[in-house]
Scaffold this motif. Structure first.
Motif, PDB file in Angstrom:
ATOM      1  N   ALA A 128       0.832  -1.211   0.000  1.00 29.34           N
ATOM      2  CA  ALA A 128       0.000   0.000   0.000  1.00 29.34           C
ATOM      3  C   ALA A 128       0.865   1.260   0.000  1.00 29.34           C
ATOM      4  O   ALA A 128       1.767   1.405   0.823  1.00 29.34           O
ATOM      5  N   LEU A 129       0.556   2.162  -0.920  1.00 26.27           N
ATOM      6  CA  LEU A 129       1.380   3.345  -1.142  1.00 26.27           C
ATOM      7  C   LEU A 129       0.896   4.565  -0.358  1.00 26.27           C
ATOM      8  O   LEU A 129      -0.307   4.769  -0.181  1.00 26.27           O
ATOM      9  N   VAL A 130       1.849   5.372   0.068  1.00 27.08           N
ATOM     10  CA  VAL A 130       1.551   6.643   0.723  1.00 27.08           C
ATOM     11  C   VAL A 130       2.549   7.682   0.223  1.00 27.08           C
ATOM     12  O   VAL A 130       3.550   7.354  -0.401  1.00 27.08           O
ATOM     13  N   GLY A 131       2.274   8.941   0.524  1.00 24.78           N
ATOM     14  CA  GLY A 131       3.216  10.018   0.224  1.00 24.78           C
ATOM     15  C   GLY A 131       2.916  10.774  -1.044  1.00 24.78           C
ATOM     16  O   GLY A 131       2.293  10.256  -1.962  1.00 24.78           O
ATOM     17  N   ARG A 132       3.356  12.047  -1.073  1.00 20.10           N
ATOM     18  CA  ARG A 132       3.217  12.941  -2.227  1.00 20.10           C
ATOM     19  C   ARG A 132       1.771  13.085  -2.697  1.00 20.10           C
ATOM     20  O   ARG A 132       1.503  13.217  -3.894  1.00 20.10           O
ATOM     21  N   GLY A 133       0.829  13.004  -1.757  1.00 19.40           N
ATOM     22  CA  GLY A 133      -0.576  13.198  -2.123  1.00 19.40           C
ATOM     23  C   GLY A 133      -1.247  11.973  -2.696  1.00 19.40           C
ATOM     24  O   GLY A 133      -2.300  12.087  -3.340  1.00 19.40           O
ATOM     25  N   THR A 134      -0.687  10.795  -2.475  1.00 17.48           N
ATOM     26  CA  THR A 134      -1.316   9.570  -2.970  1.00 17.48           C
ATOM     27  C   THR A 134      -2.751   9.460  -2.461  1.00 17.48           C
ATOM     28  O   THR A 134      -3.031   9.660  -1.287  1.00 17.48           O
ATOM     29  N   ASP A 135      -3.667   9.146  -3.382  1.00 16.09           N
ATOM     30  CA  ASP A 135      -5.089   9.009  -3.056  1.00 16.09           C
ATOM     31  C   ASP A 135      -5.539   7.638  -3.531  1.00 16.09           C
ATOM     32  O   ASP A 135      -5.514   7.344  -4.720  1.00 16.09           O
ATOM     33  N   SER A 136      -5.911   6.767  -2.597  1.00 17.84           N
ATOM     34  CA  SER A 136      -6.295   5.406  -2.947  1.00 17.84           C
ATOM     35  C   SER A 136      -7.369   4.915  -2.000  1.00 17.84           C
ATOM     36  O   SER A 136      -7.729   5.591  -1.036  1.00 17.84           O
ATOM     37  N   PHE A 137      -7.878   3.693  -2.260  1.00 15.61           N
ATOM     38  CA  PHE A 137      -8.855   3.151  -1.330  1.00 15.61           C
ATOM     39  C   PHE A 137      -8.236   2.915   0.035  1.00 15.61           C
ATOM     40  O   PHE A 137      -8.937   2.906   1.045  1.00 15.61           O
ATOM     41  N   VAL A 138      -6.916   2.761   0.111  1.00 16.90           N
ATOM     42  CA  VAL A 138      -6.247   2.597   1.409  1.00 16.90           C
ATOM     43  C   VAL A 138      -6.162   3.921   2.145  1.00 16.90           C
ATOM     44  O   VAL A 138      -6.507   4.014   3.330  1.00 16.90           O
ATOM     45  N   THR A 139      -5.698   4.978   1.467  1.00 11.04           N
ATOM     46  CA  THR A 139      -5.586   6.266   2.158  1.00 11.04           C
ATOM     47  C   THR A 139      -6.964   6.791   2.571  1.00 11.04           C
ATOM     48  O   THR A 139      -7.113   7.372   3.642  1.00 11.04           O
ATOM     49  N   ARG A 140      -7.975   6.567   1.745  1.00  8.25           N
ATOM     50  CA  ARG A 140      -9.314   7.046   2.111  1.00  8.25           C
ATOM     51  C   ARG A 140      -9.906   6.263   3.278  1.00  8.25           C
ATOM     52  O   ARG A 140     -10.786   6.760   3.970  1.00  8.25           O
ATOM     53  N   VAL A 167       4.176   1.633   2.106  1.00  8.22           N
ATOM     54  CA  VAL A 167       5.386   1.977   1.355  1.00  8.22           C
ATOM     55  C   VAL A 167       5.294   3.419   0.871  1.00  8.22           C
ATOM     56  O   VAL A 167       4.298   3.806   0.253  1.00  8.22           O
ATOM     57  N   HIS A 168       6.331   4.186   1.120  1.00 11.95           N
ATOM     58  CA  HIS A 168       6.373   5.556   0.608  1.00 11.95           C
ATOM     59  C   HIS A 168       6.724   5.534  -0.878  1.00 11.95           C
ATOM     60  O   HIS A 168       7.577   4.740  -1.310  1.00 11.95           O
ATOM     61  N   VAL A 169       6.088   6.396  -1.651  1.00  8.53           N
ATOM     62  CA  VAL A 169       6.347   6.411  -3.096  1.00  8.53           C
ATOM     63  C   VAL A 169       7.801   6.748  -3.407  1.00  8.53           C
ATOM     64  O   VAL A 169       8.335   6.302  -4.439  1.00  8.53           O
ATOM     65  N   ASP A 170       8.473   7.495  -2.537  1.00  7.82           N
ATOM     66  CA  ASP A 170       9.889   7.781  -2.774  1.00  7.82           C
ATOM     67  C   ASP A 170      10.726   6.506  -2.697  1.00  7.82           C
ATOM     68  O   ASP A 170      11.738   6.376  -3.403  1.00  7.82           O
TER      69      ASP A 170
END
Length: 370
Positions: free
Chosen positions: A190-202, A222-225
């Motif tokens: 699951a991705l996070v960072g830099r404004g990631t918008d997904s069903f996980v972040t929501r 996981v951070h996108v960087d």
């Protein structure tokens, strides 16, 4: 003045007049851009938060390309030694409405022409960024290893992000059978960072964290960087084939709820998925109901190949969770649909998601205790 030194390639000779003529000619001529190893030899194809993380990891070695054009696609990749195709947009809105083969056809066509153009310009390595969602999530899901099979048959999800990435993966599998270029597929957790918008972040924008009764969902973020850093690492170390990407630590639901300062609400699986399906059909939920599995069931990854080769992400799951929580602060998503707190009309429309996916469960529990 720029201070750039123009080298003639040999020592100055002759009279001062000859030197002056050479200097004048050099000043009058346009200065060519460098074409040696300092020129960008990496092309990052894609838009959104994930592509931004990948581009940042490559630095000045890379140039950005939103997409490979349908007209003369090879011209867009001229000079590329490495092509990184970021198929994961990191933006729920981009793929939420894509349904069935027709909805994913543009992504398939784009992946096909990216590989064709990469071969034409003789690129050495193509890296494709998808996601570990292509392996699926379910109650008894073991840790995902690099060589795990992809979703197929009854568990395949043709709509939304999962279907989008599976469609791209099918193109990648065919391209990888060729001798060149080398192909690597990165499948992060699951991705996070830099404004990631997904069903996980929501999931973390909701009033409460949804839990399916009888199932414990470990959290690996996981951070996108770090995905970008993994793409660089894979190329520099000659790693090919599928590679899952994720930090070593995995958080328990209790740890996640405590860090988020949120309470949980528990529902039976049939209730949660049945309600989500109805809400998606009428447009309340932006993602297909099947994608609810990725916030209530396990799909952590082992990152075998990268770990063995020595890759260590900069962000742990705990640190990535902090990034996620900071990013969603002040946002409200009901049933995965983002709304403004001050927007009463939106709250009324999306309130069904809360009533059926959360609040109703609390009321039932309260009645049973009473």
């Amino acid at each position: 003045m720029s201070g750039r030194q123009v080298r003639s390639g040999r020592s100055a000779r002759g009279s001062r007049d000859a030197a002056a003529r050479r200097a004048a000619a050099s000043a009058a001529a346009p200065v060519a851009e460098p074409t040696d190893a300092t020129s960008p030899d990496v092309v990052v194809v894609g838009t959104g938060p994930v592509a931004a993380g990948v581009l940042a990891a490559w630095g000045p070695r890379a140039r950005a390309l939103d997409e490979v054009p349908a007209s003369d696609p090879a011209s867009a990749l001229v000079g590329a030694r490495v092509v990184v195709l970021v198929a994961h947009p990191g933006d729920l809105a981009v793929v939420a409405g894509r349904r069935g083969p027709e909805g994913h056809a543009p992504a398939v066509a784009h992946a096909q022409r990216t590989f064709a153009a990469a071969r034409e310009v003789k690129a050495e390595h193509v890296v494709v960024v998808t996601s570990a969602v292509v392996h699926g999530a379910h109650p008894d899901r073991p840790v995902v290893h690099d060589d795990e099979p992809l979703l197929s048959g009854a568990r395949a999800v043709p709509d939304g992000l999962v279907g989008h990435l599976l469609a791209v993966e099918a193109v990648v599998a065919r391209a990888a059978r060729r001798r060149s270029p080398k192909v690597t597929v990165l499948r992060p957790a699951a991705l996070v960072g830099r404004g990631t918008d997904s069903f996980v972040t929501r999931h973390f924008e909701a009033p409460r964290l949804l839990v399916v009764r009888g199932s414990e969902r470990p959290w690996q973020l996981v951070h996108v960087d770090d995905v970008g850093a993994a793409s660089v690492f894979a190329v520099e170390h000659g790693l090919t084939g599928p590679l899952t990407v994720g930090p070593a630590d995995v958080l328990t639901p209790t740890q996640v709820a405590a860090a988020a300062g949120m309470r949980t609400v528990e529902l039976a699986a049939a209730t949660a998925f049945g309600t989500a399906e109805r809400l998606h059909r009428v447009g309340v939920l932006p993602a297909p109901a099947a994608e609810l599995a990725y916030v209530v069931y396990p799909w952590t990854v082992a990152a075998d190949g990268l770990t063995t080769a020595g890759f260590v992400p900069s962000y742990s799951s705990a640190a990535a969770l902090d990034v996620l929580l900071e990013g969603v602060r002040g946002r409200l998503a009901l049933g995965g649909r983002r709304v403004e707190r001050r927007d009463a009309a939106a709250l009324g429309a999306a309130g069904a998601a809360v009533a059926l996916l959360g609040t109703a469960a609390i009321w039932r529990q309260a009645r049973r205790r009473g």
